[in-house]
Enzyme design. Structure first.
Site, PDB file in Angstrom:
ATOM      1  CB  CYS A 110       0.391  22.087  49.932  1.00 46.58           C
ATOM      2  SG  CYS A 110      -1.124  21.661  49.065  1.00 46.58           S
ATOM      3  CG  HIS A 152      -3.408  24.536  53.686  1.00 46.44           C
ATOM      4  ND1 HIS A 152      -2.064  24.763  53.476  1.00 46.44           N
ATOM      5  CD2 HIS A 152      -3.753  23.586  52.792  1.00 46.44           C
ATOM      6  CE1 HIS A 152      -1.631  23.979  52.512  1.00 46.44           C
ATOM      7  NE2 HIS A 152      -2.641  23.250  52.066  1.00 46.44           N
ATOM      8  CD  GLU A 153      -6.779  21.124  53.865  1.00 46.76           C
ATOM      9  OE1 GLU A 153      -7.106  20.899  52.681  1.00 46.76           O
ATOM     10  OE2 GLU A 153      -5.637  20.874  54.304  1.00 46.76           O
ATOM     11  CG  HIS A 156      -6.419  23.205  48.824  1.00 51.48           C
ATOM     12  ND1 HIS A 156      -5.561  23.272  47.748  1.00 51.48           N
ATOM     13  CD2 HIS A 156      -5.684  22.738  49.859  1.00 51.48           C
ATOM     14  CE1 HIS A 156      -4.362  22.860  48.124  1.00 51.48           C
ATOM     15  NE2 HIS A 156      -4.396  22.537  49.401  1.00 51.48           N
TER      16      HIS A 156
HETATM   17 ZN    ZN Z   1      -2.828  21.841  50.542  1.00 57.15          ZN
END
Ligand code: ZN
Length: 202
Positions: A110, A152-153, A156
């Protein structure tokens, strides 16, 4: 303009990002943010960047997996990861509406945890509803590495980071990853690191 990427420990990475209204999405401010995030992602370089990573708790992320970044991987690695180029696009107010129980384990990193990687187990397939940069509703059925990037995004935007999901015994620096683990099959890495072992209670 290349923006500064926020590093882990900054509270913005742990906040729940807020949704954008259609008017906000079509505003010049958002257009400029998308351009800047695209430039920042390319400069990093990375395959995805979420607004909280540039200090803004908004439900917006940019994604692009360029052909040129796939050159460092062998055909076998690309097949194993089910990784193909993904054109640049923006996801706004995204929601994972369906995901496969079938999972894949790979090392991931990341940009907000610069210099480290760990094995993360993620669904091989996801269906995502989102708005594009014109506030038009869209649907993606993604598989393989693209599905991993999306998870993953979107994590966030909910204040989650891969370290919340990683097999913690596999966490390490990128240099050590390259030296000790990169050339090995994921299953042997997991076995060697005893990746699912819990700490003993003494
Ligand atoms: Zn990330």
């Amino acid at each position: 303009m290349v923006l500064d990427i926020v590093q882990v420990g900054n509270p913005v990475l742990r906040a729940r990002a807020r949704a954008l209204s259609p008017n906000e999405i079509r505003s010049n401010t958002t257009r400029k943010l998308i351009d800047d995030m695209r430039e920042t992602m390319h400069a990093a370089p990375g395959v995805g960047l979420a607004s909280p990573q540039v200090g803004l708790p908004l439900q917006l992320a940019v994604i692009e997996d360029r052909e040129e970044w796939l050159k460092d991987l062998t055909p076998e690695e690309l097949t194993l990861r089910d990784r193909r180029p993904v054109p640049f696009h923006v996801i706004i107010n995204p929601r994972i509406v369906d995901f496969s129980n079938d999972k894949a384990e790979f090392f991931e990193g990341c940009l907000s945890l610069s210099g480290f990687v760990a094995i993360v187990s993620r669904s091989r397939r996801v269906r995502v509803e989102y708005l594009d940069e014109d506030a038009e509703p869209k649907l993606i059925d993604a598989s393989g590495w693209y599905a991993r990037i999306l998870q993953h995004e979107i994590d966030h935007l909910r204040g989650n980071i891969y370290i919340d999901r990683m097999l913690s015994r596999t966490f390490g620096s990128i240099n050590n990853f390259k030296q000790f683990w990169q050339s090995k099959a994921i299953a042997s890495v997991q076995e060697e690191l005893d990746s699912t072992r819990a700490p003993a209670r003494e």
